[in-house]
Design an enzyme around this catalytic site. Structure first.
Site, PDB file in Angstrom:
ATOM      1  N   THR A   1      -0.874  -0.615  -4.807  1.00  0.00           N
ATOM      2  CA  THR A   1      -1.740   0.439  -4.686  1.00  0.00           C
ATOM      3  C   THR A   1      -1.085   1.621  -5.698  1.00  0.00           C
ATOM      4  OG1 THR A   1      -1.372   1.285  -2.526  1.00  0.00           O
ATOM      5  CG2 THR A   1      -3.007  -0.401  -2.699  1.00  0.00           C
TER       6      THR A   1
ATOM      7  N   ASP B   1       0.932  -1.180  -0.098  1.00  0.00           N
ATOM      8  CA  ASP B   1       0.080   0.006  -0.110  1.00  0.00           C
ATOM      9  C   ASP B   1       0.891   1.223   0.118  1.00  0.00           C
ATOM     10  OD1 ASP B   1      -2.116   1.701   0.146  1.00  0.00           O
ATOM     11  OD2 ASP B   1      -2.815   1.092   1.998  1.00  0.00           O
ATOM     12  N   ALA B   2       1.233   1.773  -1.305  1.00  0.00           N
ATOM     13  CA  ALA B   2       2.208   2.724  -1.389  1.00  0.00           C
ATOM     14  C   ALA B   2       1.409   3.758  -2.127  1.00  0.00           C
ATOM     15  CB  ALA B   2       3.465   2.427  -2.068  1.00  0.00           C
ATOM     16  N   LYS B   3       0.428   3.754  -2.912  1.00  0.00           N
ATOM     17  CA  LYS B   3      -0.442   4.500  -3.454  1.00  0.00           C
ATOM     18  C   LYS B   3       0.266   5.522  -4.328  1.00  0.00           C
ATOM     19  CE  LYS B   3      -4.051   4.677   0.020  1.00  0.00           C
ATOM     20  NZ  LYS B   3      -3.683   3.760   0.786  1.00  0.00           N
ATOM     21  N   ARG B   4       1.218   4.853  -5.360  1.00  0.00           N
ATOM     22  CA  ARG B   4       2.338   5.591  -5.970  1.00  0.00           C
ATOM     23  C   ARG B   4       1.528   6.059  -7.168  1.00  0.00           C
ATOM     24  NH1 ARG B   4       4.894   5.498  -1.641  1.00  0.00           N
ATOM     25  NH2 ARG B   4       7.240   4.929  -1.662  1.00  0.00           N
TER      26      ARG B   4
END
EC number: 4.1.1.23
Length: 281
Positions: free
Chosen positions: A127, A97-100
């Site tokens: 993510t 879960d890094a939402k890059r």
């Protein structure tokens, strides 16, 4: 690159065998304190190792939130590397879960950080944020296809602020969230038993019947537990595609630590409730 079996295939099997539960690894300061741990690298490592020990051999997915490791610098990232490796070795799929989200070579570098088999942070899925335009994710999509990994793209998130972007209406009359879902459906055309390109859709959002959630891919659903949604809400929110939902629970399970048995029992309760709620008659 020697590719894994596609992420969607591996995820479908893990969900069928272990139950459709994703447990977050979110070592924020208040939770470390609840466990009686210091807010330092030693506390971070103790927390992470305990969660992996308790969960990785029995839940389908573990989802570490990279920010809580990154805040400790290189030593925190080293803990994250070990956690990812140990969790995958024990049989859990790891969604980072890094939402890059970025463009061009920078997006490619983000993808390589988490989806290249030789990376110390190699995970089963990542993510990502599409809000520089869905096309900006192309390097990550390409690498995921090549490596057998997956993406979870922010589409209809559980935070109230998300609506100002995700519900914005385009000139064609379709809102942004629906546009993201349509892109993902196109990525997953013809994939069996499940595509590898999923959406993040909040379990707290209520009636989503105006959206086409049938993207032939997984729907990562935050909001179960501390954010107020319950397993019994899943069928109402996701309707006919509830069988493709990967409900995420973090604090609802993690607050039972640091006792390994208590963590396992909490995860088992959620898994059984979710399995019952999503089983299609």
């Amino acid at each position: 690159m020697s590719a894994l079996e596609p992420f969607g295939t591996r995820l479908r099997r893990a969900m069928d065998e272990r139950g459709p539960l994703c447990v977050g690894i979110d070592p924020h300061a208040s939770l470390l304190a609840e466990w009686g741990l210091n807010d330092d690298v030693a506390g971070l490592e103790r927390f992470s190792r305990t969660v992996v020990e308790a969960m990785a051999d029995r839940v389908a997915v573990l989802k570490p939130q990279s920010a809580f490791f990154e805040r400790f610098g290189s030593r925190g990232v080293a803990v994250l590397e070990r956690s990812v490796s140990e969790a995958r070795a024990a049989g859990a799929l790891v969604v980072m879960d890094a939402k890059r989200g970025d463009i061009g070579s920078t997006m490619a570098a983000y993808a390589e950080s988490f989806l290249h088999k030789d990376s110390p942070l190699f995970s089963d899925a990542l993510t990502v944020s599409p809000y520089l335009g869905y096309g900006s994710l192309s390097p990550a999509v390409a690498l995921a296809r090549e490596s057998g990994t997956g993406l979870f793209v922010l589409a209809l998130t559980s935070n109230p602020e998300g609506g100002e972007v995700q519900h914005a209406v385009r000139r064609d009359g379709r809102d942004v969230g629906a546009t993201i879902l349509a892109h993902l459906a196109a990525e997953n055309v013809g994939e069996e038993p499940l595509g590898s390109f999923g959406a993040v859709v909040g379990a707290t959002l209520g009636d989503l019947s105006t959206y086409d959630l049938d993207i032939n891919g997984p729907l990562l659903a935050p909001g179960i537990g501390a954010q107020g949604a319950t397993p019994s809400d899943l069928r109402r929110v996701f309707g006919a595609v509830v069988g493709n939902v990967v409900p995420n629970v973090s604090r609802g399970v993690l607050r039972h630590g640091p006792d390994v048995v208590a963590l396992r029992e909490a995860a088992s309760r959620f898994a059984e409730e979710i399995r019952a709620a999503v089983t299609v008659d």
